[in-house]
Scaffold this motif. Structure first.
Motif, short mmCIF file in Angstrom:
data_model
loop_
_atom_site.label_atom_id
_atom_site.label_comp_id
_atom_site.label_asym_id
_atom_site.label_seq_id
_atom_site.Cartn_x
_atom_site.Cartn_y
_atom_site.Cartn_z
N VAL A 108 -1.65 9.11 -2.61
CA VAL A 108 -2.67 8.39 -3.39
C VAL A 108 -2.06 7.15 -4.03
CG1 VAL A 108 -3.78 10.60 -3.96
CG2 VAL A 108 -2.24 9.53 -5.62
N SER A 109 -2.91 6.24 -4.45
CA SER A 109 -2.46 5.16 -5.33
C SER A 109 -3.54 4.93 -6.37
CB SER A 109 -2.19 3.88 -4.53
OG SER A 109 -3.40 3.31 -4.08
N ASP A 110 -3.13 4.42 -7.52
CA ASP A 110 -4.11 4.17 -8.57
C ASP A 110 -5.06 3.07 -8.14
OD1 ASP A 110 -2.97 6.04 -10.29
OD2 ASP A 110 -1.48 4.60 -11.00
N VAL A 111 -6.31 3.24 -8.50
CA VAL A 111 -7.27 2.17 -8.27
C VAL A 111 -6.99 1.08 -9.31
CG1 VAL A 111 -9.71 1.54 -8.37
CG2 VAL A 111 -9.02 3.70 -7.32
N GLU A 112 -6.72 -0.10 -8.82
CA GLU A 112 -6.39 -1.18 -9.74
C GLU A 112 -7.64 -1.66 -10.45
OE1 GLU A 112 -4.29 -4.29 -7.62
OE2 GLU A 112 -3.56 -2.74 -6.24
N ARG A 168 -8.51 -6.14 0.98
CA ARG A 168 -7.24 -5.60 0.48
C ARG A 168 -7.19 -4.09 0.58
NH1 ARG A 168 -5.70 -7.48 -5.31
NH2 ARG A 168 -4.20 -5.79 -5.07
N VAL A 169 -8.29 -3.47 0.22
CA VAL A 169 -8.33 -2.01 0.25
C VAL A 169 -8.20 -1.49 1.68
CG1 VAL A 169 -9.73 0.02 -0.29
CG2 VAL A 169 -9.71 -1.92 -1.85
N LEU A 170 -8.85 -2.19 2.58
CA LEU A 170 -8.81 -1.78 3.99
C LEU A 170 -7.40 -1.95 4.57
CD1 LEU A 170 -10.54 -0.81 6.39
CD2 LEU A 170 -10.94 -3.19 6.95
N ARG A 171 -6.81 -3.08 4.28
CA ARG A 171 -5.44 -3.32 4.75
C ARG A 171 -4.48 -2.29 4.20
NH1 ARG A 171 -4.26 -7.90 7.44
NH2 ARG A 171 -6.05 -9.28 7.43
N ALA A 172 -4.63 -1.99 2.91
CA ALA A 172 -3.74 -1.01 2.28
C ALA A 172 -3.90 0.34 2.97
CB ALA A 172 -4.04 -0.90 0.79
N HIS A 173 -5.13 0.73 3.22
CA HIS A 173 -5.40 2.02 3.85
C HIS A 173 -4.73 2.10 5.22
CE1 HIS A 173 -7.83 5.70 4.27
NE2 HIS A 173 -7.91 5.38 5.56
N TRP A 174 -4.91 1.05 5.99
CA TRP A 174 -4.33 0.99 7.33
C TRP A 174 -2.81 1.05 7.27
CZ3 TRP A 174 -2.79 -4.29 9.23
CH2 TRP A 174 -2.21 -4.23 10.52
N GLN A 175 -2.22 0.21 6.40
CA GLN A 175 -0.76 0.12 6.37
C GLN A 175 -0.11 1.37 5.79
OE1 GLN A 175 -0.39 -3.61 4.35
NE2 GLN A 175 -0.33 -4.80 6.25
N VAL A 176 -0.72 1.94 4.76
CA VAL A 176 -0.16 3.16 4.19
C VAL A 176 -0.11 4.26 5.25
CG1 VAL A 176 -0.63 5.08 2.60
CG2 VAL A 176 -0.74 2.72 1.77
N LEU A 177 -1.20 4.42 5.97
CA LEU A 177 -1.24 5.49 6.98
C LEU A 177 -0.32 5.18 8.16
CD1 LEU A 177 -4.99 6.50 6.89
CD2 LEU A 177 -3.02 7.85 6.16
N GLU A 178 -0.21 3.91 8.51
CA GLU A 178 0.69 3.52 9.59
C GLU A 178 2.14 3.83 9.19
OE1 GLU A 178 -0.83 1.80 12.33
OE2 GLU A 178 0.55 0.23 12.95
N GLN A 179 2.49 3.46 7.97
CA GLN A 179 3.86 3.71 7.51
C GLN A 179 4.13 5.21 7.35
OE1 GLN A 179 4.31 1.26 4.00
NE2 GLN A 179 4.66 -0.61 5.20
N ALA A 180 3.17 5.93 6.80
CA ALA A 180 3.34 7.37 6.64
C ALA A 180 3.48 8.03 8.01
CB ALA A 180 2.15 7.97 5.89
N PHE A 196 -11.40 6.28 5.19
CA PHE A 196 -11.28 5.06 4.39
C PHE A 196 -12.34 5.02 3.29
CE2 PHE A 196 -13.10 0.79 3.75
CZ PHE A 196 -12.05 0.24 3.04
N GLY A 197 -11.91 4.56 2.13
CA GLY A 197 -12.86 4.37 1.04
C GLY A 197 -12.99 5.57 0.12
N THR A 198 -12.15 6.58 0.36
CA THR A 198 -12.25 7.77 -0.48
C THR A 198 -11.55 7.57 -1.82
OG1 THR A 198 -12.30 9.18 1.48
CG2 THR A 198 -11.75 10.24 -0.61
N VAL A 199 -12.31 7.70 -2.87
CA VAL A 199 -11.78 7.53 -4.22
C VAL A 199 -12.11 8.79 -5.01
CG1 VAL A 199 -12.03 6.23 -6.37
CG2 VAL A 199 -12.04 5.03 -4.18
N VAL A 244 -8.23 7.33 -8.27
CA VAL A 244 -7.19 7.11 -7.25
C VAL A 244 -7.79 6.98 -5.85
CG1 VAL A 244 -5.32 8.23 -8.51
CG2 VAL A 244 -6.80 9.60 -7.03
N HIS A 245 -7.19 6.10 -5.06
CA HIS A 245 -7.49 6.06 -3.64
C HIS A 245 -6.75 7.21 -2.99
CE1 HIS A 245 -9.20 2.02 -3.53
NE2 HIS A 245 -8.22 1.61 -4.30
N VAL A 246 -7.40 7.92 -2.09
CA VAL A 246 -6.73 9.00 -1.36
C VAL A 246 -6.58 8.55 0.09
CG1 VAL A 246 -6.77 11.43 -0.75
CG2 VAL A 246 -7.85 10.67 -2.88
N TYR A 247 -5.34 8.52 0.57
CA TYR A 247 -5.08 8.00 1.92
C TYR A 247 -4.95 9.09 2.98
CZ TYR A 247 -3.99 3.78 -0.71
OH TYR A 247 -4.06 2.70 -1.55
#
Lengths: 246, 137
Positions: A35-39, A47-59, A70-73, A4-7
């Motif tokens: 977290v989200s599952d690593v696809e 994609r991973v970087l964008r997801a990290h940024w947007q998830v934290l922005e939304q949270a 970033f990049g913690t799995v 899992v990615h940990v945000y």
């Protein structure tokens, strides 16, 4: 159960609305990891970087989130609890409590070249003399003089940068709870500082930034970004001696 | 990209970030759980991203010398900006060091569209990837 990615980490009572990725919460006592599952298949850094940024922005828009680098799995949900949330619980809970209701505002300043260089030449007779000599010589002949000229200019710019950073800090630091001074990223960077501010204090802080921006106009362009999750105030990388976070 | 700037008007409110505005923060900040947990998966790309620019000091000095020598022109038409200097840095002599690293990372990240209009705004002068990798390893 896969990797899992940990945000980030939020209070277990929070349920931030996140659409940027298939984010799940893994709760442990009063805290929860996002977290989200690593696809499987092709993963791109973009994609991973964008997801990290947007998830934290939304949270961060809805609640207080402690960003994870970033990049913690991690190996799976159990690992998130056993190797992260459980052993670090007290520390994480304390940091979350400290950050509650606070956001990061980042102020970056970039010099306008003309005014900066004019100031440098006017302020230093040595630079003015060497510049005149370099300009009188053919480019190839003046190679070492040009390096020396540039070295003097760079040192002078560094002095100006220190002075301007001090000015910005003098005006904004009193309105912030903590400050994280980031390295000058580029040659034209004048200031690059993150401020931790109460949500209620954003307006007052913005007023001061606006005033500073008007004063510096023509000499420096300011960029004012936020509110961000408190990336620079998680307790990592806090420069020693800053008015920071304990 | 919605970013406040003094020239466009305003700093009256902070603006939500574009990725390009916060990429340095995202890559460098945040809680580190454990050096060993971090990233077998995307480590290679992170290294690529983190290869953000090393400007040899001689080259830096020569660019500063050019900037100060351009001053007369700047006084006349007022149009020279440091972003142009920065563009020059990536297009000119430092090409192999700077354009390569940044261009490569940006292409990988698909940042091109968001990153326009501010020549050198967020380029970094050092890379911490190597250190981090060493520590982690």
């Amino acid at each position: 159960m896969g990797e899992v990615h940990v945000y980030g980490v939020v209070a277990a009572s929070e349920r931030p609305e996140i659409t940027a990725a298939e984010v799940r919460r893994i709760a442990h006592r009063d805290i929860a990891a996002l977290v989200s599952d690593v696809e499987s298949g092709q993963l791109t850094a973009a994609r991973v970087l964008r997801a990290h940024w947007q998830v934290l922005e939304q949270a961060g828009a809805g609640c207080t989130v402690l960003p994870v680098r970033f990049g913690t799995v991690m190996a799976g949900d159990e690992a998130v609890v056993d190797e992260f949330l459980s052993p670090s619980h007290d520390d994480l809970a304390a940091r979350l409590a400290e950050l509650a209701g606070k956001v990061q505002l980042t102020v970056k300043g970039f010099y306008e070249e003309g005014p900066l260089m004019r100031g440098v030449v006017e302020g230093s007779p040595a630079i003015a003399r060497l510049r005149a000599r370099v300009q009188a010589l053919p480019e190839a002949a003046a190679y070492y003089e040009r390096i020396e000229l540039g070295r003097l200019v760079a040192a002078e710019v560094e002095r100006v940068r220190e002075r301007d950073t001090a000015l910005v800090l003098q005006r904004l630091e009193p309105l912030a709870l903590a400050t994280s001074h980031e390295a000058a990223a580029t040659l034209d960077t004048a200031v690059n500082t993150a401020f931790l501010v109460e949500r209620d204090g954003i307006e007052r802080f913005s007023g001061a930034v606006g005033e500073l921006g008007r004063e510096l106009q023509g000499r420096m362009r300011l960029r004012y970004v936020g509110p961000l999750p408190a990336y620079s105030f998680t307790g990592e990388d806090t420069p020693a001696g800053s008015a920071a976070w304990a | 990209m919605a970013v406040a700037s003094a020239q466009g008007g305003y700093l009256e409110r902070p603006r939500p970030s574009g990725l390009a505005d916060v990429i340095d923060i995202i890559l460098d900040k945040g809680l580190v759980i454990d050096a060993y947990v971090r990233v077998s998966l995307i480590g290679i790309e992170i290294l690529t991203i983190d290869a953000r620019i090393v400007i040899a000091s001689v080259d830096t000095y020569l660019r500063f010398a050019e900037a100060v020598n351009r001053l007369d022109i700047a006084q006349n038409d007022g149009s020279q900006g440091l972003p142009e200097l920065m563009e020059g840095m990536t297009e000119g002599g430092a090409k192999s060091k700077t354009k390569g690293a940044i261009g490569g990372a940006k292409e990988k990240l698909g940042l091109g569209d968001e990153d326009e209009g501010d020549g050198g705004g967020r380029r970094r002068s050092k890379s911490r990837a190597r250190n981090r990798e060493d520590e982690d390893g």
